[in-house]
Design an enzyme around this catalytic site. Structure first.
Site, short mmCIF file in Angstrom:
data_model
loop_
_atom_site.label_atom_id
_atom_site.label_comp_id
_atom_site.label_asym_id
_atom_site.label_seq_id
_atom_site.Cartn_x
_atom_site.Cartn_y
_atom_site.Cartn_z
N THR A 29 0.85 -1.20 0.00
CA THR A 29 0.00 0.00 0.00
C THR A 29 0.88 1.24 0.00
OG1 THR A 29 -1.79 -1.14 1.13
CG2 THR A 29 -1.74 1.25 1.36
N THR A 32 4.35 4.18 -3.69
CA THR A 32 5.35 3.36 -4.38
C THR A 32 4.75 2.00 -4.77
OG1 THR A 32 6.93 4.41 -2.88
CG2 THR A 32 7.78 2.69 -4.31
N ALA A 86 7.92 1.63 2.16
CA ALA A 86 8.26 1.84 3.58
C ALA A 86 8.45 3.33 3.81
CB ALA A 86 9.55 1.09 3.94
N ASP A 87 8.32 3.71 5.07
CA ASP A 87 8.55 5.11 5.44
C ASP A 87 10.00 5.35 5.82
OD1 ASP A 87 5.76 6.00 5.18
OD2 ASP A 87 5.44 4.49 6.73
N LYS A 97 6.83 1.39 8.94
CA LYS A 97 5.75 1.40 7.96
C LYS A 97 4.47 1.89 8.64
CE LYS A 97 4.95 -1.81 5.04
NZ LYS A 97 4.64 -0.74 4.05
N GLY A 99 2.71 4.74 7.30
CA GLY A 99 2.37 6.11 6.95
C GLY A 99 1.03 6.21 6.24
N GLY A 100 0.69 5.15 5.53
CA GLY A 100 -0.60 5.11 4.84
C GLY A 100 -1.69 4.45 5.67
N GLU A 106 -0.44 -5.01 6.30
CA GLU A 106 0.88 -5.12 5.67
C GLU A 106 1.77 -6.09 6.44
OE1 GLU A 106 1.33 -0.72 3.60
OE2 GLU A 106 1.93 -0.95 5.68
#
Ligand SMILES: O=C(CO)[C@H](O)[C@H](O)COP(=O)(O)O
EC number: 5.3.1.6
Length: 233
Positions: A29, A32, A86-87, A97, A99-100, A106
């Site tokens: 997700t 990217t 990944a953030d 991870k 951020g979304g 995930e």
């Protein structure tokens, strides 16, 4: 200056070279991962046979719209590769991870996969995790008590941090696909991600956190010079 979207797409395109006919894929997700699903769909339209498990409703909608065949972890509990963004990515390929907001699905999907390939542009590379606020997914019940307990854990792990309840742009509280809320912890630097991850899991009310420790086997990091494969594919 190179367009960040072009770099993300380069990383996604390189990841696609590791996808083979018949594979069962975890579909990540974020912006990217979205490029990866776009490129995967082109290959599917050209005849590639794969099946995917999406890590969010957003990715599910995209994959369905583009005709990528989907399954679930109930039907297909073991996957070959998850490809996700990944953030933050540290030198040991530990990640932040979420951020979304899709960290729970995930992590479940990555853990069910033989390999996790992270795709990112070079801005995600860090020496130590923590500058990106750590997403912590919590149950709505008892939010105040859970928040206090998390604050104590952060302090005990050497990274006391303000916690912010995540909201959408319209000001409403952000609710995850699992119906939970997210507290973002502005740690700045996490001295021991393994310890922090374990202690966060011991807090009742914490559903999951965005530290992905030992899950990624490989990262594909795109910069203007090309897409570098770090680790073992
Ligand atoms: O963990 C995630 C979503 O929960 C994303 O992978 C992460 O936020 C990176 O997103 P992007 O590719 O848009 O920078």
């Amino acid at each position: 200056m190179t367009d960040p979207e072009a770099l993300k797409r380069d990383a996604a395109a390189k990841a696609l070279t590791f996808v083979e006919d018949g594979m069962r894929l975890g579909l990540g997700t974020g912006s990217t991962a979205k490029h990866f699903v776009d490129l995967l769909a082109e290959r599917v339209q050209a005849g590639l046979k794969v099946v995917g498990v999406p890590t969010s409703e957003v990715t599910r909608a995209q994959a369905e719209r583009l005709g990528v065949p989907l399954t679930t972890l109930d039907e297909t509990p073991e996957l070959d590769i998850t490809i996700d963004g990944a953030d933050e990515i540290d030198p040991a390929l530990n990640l932040i991870k979420g951020g979304g907001g899709a960290l729970l699905r995930e992590k479940i999907v990555a853990a069910a996969s033989g390999r996790m390939i992270v795709i990112a542009d070079a801005s995600k590379r860090v020496e130590a995790l923590g500058r990106f606020p750590l997403p912590i997914e919590v149950n709505a019940f008892g939010l105040g008590a859970t928040e206090r307990a998390i604050a104590k854990v952060l302090e005990a792990c050497g990274c006391p941090a303000p916690l912010t309840l995540r909201r959408k742009a319209d000001g409403h509280v952000f609710v995850t696909d699992g119906g939970h809320m997210i507290l973002d912890a502005a740690c700045i630097r996490i001295p021991d991600p393994v310890q922090l991850g374990a202690r966060l899991h011991s807090v009742p009310g914490v559903v999951e956190h965005g530290l992905f420790i030992g899950l990624a086997s490989c990262a594909i990091i795109a910069s203007p010079g090309g897409a570098e494969v770090v680790g073992r594919v």
